[in-house]
Design a protein around this motif. Structure first.
Motif, PDB file in Angstrom:
ATOM      1  N   ALA A   1       8.411  11.867 -12.434  1.00  0.00           N
ATOM      2  CA  ALA A   1       7.560  11.018 -13.096  1.00  0.00           C
ATOM      3  C   ALA A   1       6.201  11.665 -13.013  1.00  0.00           C
ATOM      4  CB  ALA A   1       7.540   9.682 -12.735  1.00  0.00           C
ATOM      5  N   ILE A   2       5.755  12.278 -12.019  1.00  0.00           N
ATOM      6  CA  ILE A   2       4.705  12.849 -11.733  1.00  0.00           C
ATOM      7  C   ILE A   2       4.415  14.092 -12.232  1.00  0.00           C
ATOM      8  CG2 ILE A   2       3.431  14.444  -9.859  1.00  0.00           C
ATOM      9  CD1 ILE A   2       4.417  12.440  -7.833  1.00  0.00           C
ATOM     10  N   LEU A   3       5.712  15.069 -12.487  1.00  0.00           N
ATOM     11  CA  LEU A   3       5.625  16.273 -13.363  1.00  0.00           C
ATOM     12  C   LEU A   3       5.496  16.186 -14.683  1.00  0.00           C
ATOM     13  CD1 LEU A   3       7.821  18.518 -10.992  1.00  0.00           C
ATOM     14  CD2 LEU A   3       5.310  18.382 -11.038  1.00  0.00           C
ATOM     15  N   LEU A   4       6.160  14.830 -15.317  1.00  0.00           N
ATOM     16  CA  LEU A   4       6.270  14.681 -16.693  1.00  0.00           C
ATOM     17  C   LEU A   4       5.320  13.664 -17.240  1.00  0.00           C
ATOM     18  CD1 LEU A   4      10.243  14.413 -17.119  1.00  0.00           C
ATOM     19  CD2 LEU A   4       8.674  16.265 -17.309  1.00  0.00           C
ATOM     20  N   ASP A   5       4.543  13.393 -16.502  1.00  0.00           N
ATOM     21  CA  ASP A   5       3.245  12.519 -16.819  1.00  0.00           C
ATOM     22  C   ASP A   5       2.430  13.220 -17.742  1.00  0.00           C
ATOM     23  OD1 ASP A   5       2.228   9.525 -15.950  1.00  0.00           O
ATOM     24  OD2 ASP A   5       0.359  10.975 -16.396  1.00  0.00           O
ATOM     25  N   PRO A   6       1.741  12.508 -18.786  1.00  0.00           N
ATOM     26  CA  PRO A   6       0.945  13.171 -19.636  1.00  0.00           C
ATOM     27  C   PRO A   6      -0.344  13.907 -18.838  1.00  0.00           C
ATOM     28  CG  PRO A   6       1.449  11.156 -20.534  1.00  0.00           C
ATOM     29  CD  PRO A   6       2.234  11.087 -19.333  1.00  0.00           C
ATOM     30  N   ALA A   7      -0.673  13.266 -17.916  1.00  0.00           N
ATOM     31  CA  ALA A   7      -2.055  13.686 -17.203  1.00  0.00           C
ATOM     32  C   ALA A   7      -1.509  15.074 -16.350  1.00  0.00           C
ATOM     33  CB  ALA A   7      -2.323  12.867 -15.952  1.00  0.00           C
TER      34      ALA A   7
ATOM     35  N   ASP B   1      -5.208   5.628 -13.295  1.00  0.00           N
ATOM     36  CA  ASP B   1      -4.307   5.155 -13.989  1.00  0.00           C
ATOM     37  C   ASP B   1      -2.960   6.098 -13.830  1.00  0.00           C
ATOM     38  OD1 ASP B   1      -5.596   7.121 -15.005  1.00  0.00           O
ATOM     39  OD2 ASP B   1      -5.082   6.634 -17.219  1.00  0.00           O
ATOM     40  N   TYR B   2      -3.214   7.263 -13.388  1.00  0.00           N
ATOM     41  CA  TYR B   2      -1.969   8.268 -13.232  1.00  0.00           C
ATOM     42  C   TYR B   2      -1.508   7.807 -11.902  1.00  0.00           C
ATOM     43  CZ  TYR B   2       0.050  12.959 -12.656  1.00  0.00           C
ATOM     44  OH  TYR B   2       0.945  13.940 -12.324  1.00  0.00           O
ATOM     45  N   VAL B   3      -2.093   7.317 -10.972  1.00  0.00           N
ATOM     46  CA  VAL B   3      -1.534   6.738  -9.755  1.00  0.00           C
ATOM     47  C   VAL B   3      -0.897   5.632  -9.790  1.00  0.00           C
ATOM     48  CG1 VAL B   3      -1.885   6.244  -7.375  1.00  0.00           C
ATOM     49  CG2 VAL B   3      -3.477   8.034  -8.140  1.00  0.00           C
ATOM     50  N   ALA B   4      -1.405   4.597 -10.799  1.00  0.00           N
ATOM     51  CA  ALA B   4      -0.645   3.510 -10.930  1.00  0.00           C
ATOM     52  C   ALA B   4       0.939   3.634 -11.678  1.00  0.00           C
ATOM     53  CB  ALA B   4      -1.644   2.468 -11.887  1.00  0.00           C
ATOM     54  N   ARG B   5       0.794   4.352 -12.677  1.00  0.00           N
ATOM     55  CA  ARG B   5       2.106   4.900 -13.232  1.00  0.00           C
ATOM     56  C   ARG B   5       2.919   5.236 -12.228  1.00  0.00           C
ATOM     57  NH1 ARG B   5      -1.614   6.663 -17.326  1.00  0.00           N
ATOM     58  NH2 ARG B   5      -1.170   8.933 -16.667  1.00  0.00           N
ATOM     59  N   ILE B   6       2.735   6.360 -11.541  1.00  0.00           N
ATOM     60  CA  ILE B   6       3.711   6.656 -10.452  1.00  0.00           C
ATOM     61  C   ILE B   6       3.925   5.833  -9.534  1.00  0.00           C
ATOM     62  CG2 ILE B   6       4.273   8.498  -8.733  1.00  0.00           C
ATOM     63  CD1 ILE B   6       3.722   9.469 -11.884  1.00  0.00           C
ATOM     64  N   SER B   7       2.953   4.899  -9.021  1.00  0.00           N
ATOM     65  CA  SER B   7       3.338   3.778  -8.315  1.00  0.00           C
ATOM     66  C   SER B   7       4.215   2.793  -8.627  1.00  0.00           C
ATOM     67  CB  SER B   7       2.153   3.059  -7.768  1.00  0.00           C
ATOM     68  OG  SER B   7       0.958   3.959  -7.128  1.00  0.00           O
ATOM     69  N   ALA B   8       4.470   2.490 -10.051  1.00  0.00           N
ATOM     70  CA  ALA B   8       5.260   1.694 -10.366  1.00  0.00           C
ATOM     71  C   ALA B   8       6.705   2.203 -10.644  1.00  0.00           C
ATOM     72  CB  ALA B   8       4.736   1.413 -12.070  1.00  0.00           C
TER      73      ALA B   8
ATOM     74  N   ASN C   1       0.668  -1.157   0.097  1.00  0.00           N
ATOM     75  CA  ASN C   1       0.066  -0.198  -0.160  1.00  0.00           C
ATOM     76  C   ASN C   1       0.832   1.243  -0.072  1.00  0.00           C
ATOM     77  OD1 ASN C   1      -2.299  -1.383   0.113  1.00  0.00           O
ATOM     78  ND2 ASN C   1      -2.393  -1.358   2.324  1.00  0.00           N
ATOM     79  N   VAL C   2       2.063   1.036   0.306  1.00  0.00           N
ATOM     80  CA  VAL C   2       2.911   2.347   0.333  1.00  0.00           C
ATOM     81  C   VAL C   2       3.163   3.210  -0.944  1.00  0.00           C
ATOM     82  CG1 VAL C   2       5.188   3.281   1.033  1.00  0.00           C
ATOM     83  CG2 VAL C   2       4.334   1.346   2.274  1.00  0.00           C
ATOM     84  N   ALA C   3       3.316   2.333  -1.799  1.00  0.00           N
ATOM     85  CA  ALA C   3       3.564   3.155  -3.163  1.00  0.00           C
ATOM     86  C   ALA C   3       2.373   3.924  -3.752  1.00  0.00           C
ATOM     87  CB  ALA C   3       4.085   2.073  -4.223  1.00  0.00           C
ATOM     88  N   PRO C   4       1.343   3.409  -3.900  1.00  0.00           N
ATOM     89  CA  PRO C   4       0.019   4.060  -4.071  1.00  0.00           C
ATOM     90  C   PRO C   4      -0.497   5.240  -3.104  1.00  0.00           C
ATOM     91  CG  PRO C   4      -0.660   1.839  -3.241  1.00  0.00           C
ATOM     92  CD  PRO C   4       0.652   2.108  -3.657  1.00  0.00           C
ATOM     93  N   PHE C   5      -0.200   5.065  -1.946  1.00  0.00           N
ATOM     94  CA  PHE C   5      -0.431   6.082  -0.891  1.00  0.00           C
ATOM     95  C   PHE C   5       0.497   7.127  -0.958  1.00  0.00           C
ATOM     96  CE2 PHE C   5       0.406   7.964   3.338  1.00  0.00           C
ATOM     97  CZ  PHE C   5      -0.900   8.145   3.896  1.00  0.00           C
ATOM     98  N   VAL C   6       1.935   7.158  -1.084  1.00  0.00           N
ATOM     99  CA  VAL C   6       2.620   8.064  -1.159  1.00  0.00           C
ATOM    100  C   VAL C   6       2.458   8.823  -2.544  1.00  0.00           C
ATOM    101  CG1 VAL C   6       4.952   8.781  -1.305  1.00  0.00           C
ATOM    102  CG2 VAL C   6       4.229   7.282   0.337  1.00  0.00           C
ATOM    103  N   SER C   7       2.349   7.942  -3.618  1.00  0.00           N
ATOM    104  CA  SER C   7       2.203   8.446  -4.961  1.00  0.00           C
ATOM    105  C   SER C   7       1.099   9.492  -5.054  1.00  0.00           C
ATOM    106  CB  SER C   7       2.300   7.406  -5.793  1.00  0.00           C
ATOM    107  OG  SER C   7       3.368   6.556  -5.864  1.00  0.00           O
TER     108      SER C   7
END
Length: 245
Positions: A48-54, A22-29, A1-7
């Motif tokens: 990754a957050i700032l450069l993501d297409p979303a 899907d945005y959260v999933a990409r950052i969690s990965a 749960n850590v990755a999606p929570f923090v992301s």
């Protein structure tokens, strides 16, 4: 749960209050593996957050695509926009009324909860909206009015602190804005580009231009500066500026 929570919480603070799954999933990965087998590389996560297409795709959806600016981010953005020189004490003198004083969170859980539900938002979340009530809404607009339209040098919250050595207070040179406002359309083009990312609607543009025509002074230079300050006030109180995209 850590990755999606923090992301998810990082996305909420940096990009938008309601990130799609899907945005959260990409950052969690990326949190799980930065590409080199390293877990928890926050530098890679933020990139990754700032450069993501979303995050990079322009959005005009002001309900789900963005976040309400925190009081600190709102006021610092306005100061940067107008080109203020400040020792910072203007913020401490005014921002407490907005519910967010830097380094003085009322608890270890920050100034507001990450899952604060937007009133009437049908399930949407708006964490920083938890700081908004009838009092802070008025104070937010009063502060923006004081620091733009009413932003004369020497006003009480911009004065240096007399009992603090080295305090310089806050100053804004409105002269360049006044020169720009001598051509109101050019002024709005500039503000639209640097403050709103060209999101100003034709209706808003027409309303602002009409309002400027009613701000007159016998001295054309003073008149232009007054008109510039009013235009800036109307821009920074607009939804496009108050909601960060």
């Amino acid at each position: 749960n850590v990755a999606p929570f923090v992301s998810r919480q990082l996305i909420q603070h940096l990009v938008m209050s309601n990130p799609p799954p899907d945005y959260v999933a990409r950052i969690s990965a990326v949190f799980e593996n930065n590409g080199s087998g390293v877990r928890g590389d926050l530098r890679a996560v933020v990139r990754a957050i700032l450069l993501d297409p979303a995050a990079r795709t322009p959005s005009t959806d002001y309900e789900t695509g963005g976040k309400l600016r925190d009081p600190v981010l709102l006021t610092t953005s306005v100061m940067r926009l107008v080109g203020a020189r400040t020792d910072g004490y203007a913020f401490l003198r005014r921002i407490s009324a907005l519910g967010q004083v830097p380094f003085e969170s009322p608890s270890v859980f920050n100034f507001y909860p990450p899952d604060y539900a937007l009133p009437g938002g049908e399930g949407l979340q708006s964490p920083s909206q938890a700081l908004m009530d009838l009092s802070t809404v008025y104070e937010r607009h009063n502060l923006l009015y004081d620091w733009t339209y009413n932003g004369y040098n020497g006003r009480w919250d911009w004065n240096p602190l007399g009992d603090f050595p080295g305090s310089t207070g806050t100053q804004v040179d409105w002269t360049p804005w006044g020169r720009l406002a001598q051509t109101p359309e050019r002024l709005l083009d500039t503000l639209d580009a640097i403050a709103l990312e060209e999101d100003l609607t034709p209706e808003q543009r027409a309303a602002i231009l009409e309002s400027l025509r009613h701000r007159t002074n016998n001295d054309p230079l003073i008149q232009a500066e007054i008109q510039a300050r009013q235009a800036i006030y109307l821009i920074v109180t607009s939804p496009q500026f108050q909601i960060d995209h």
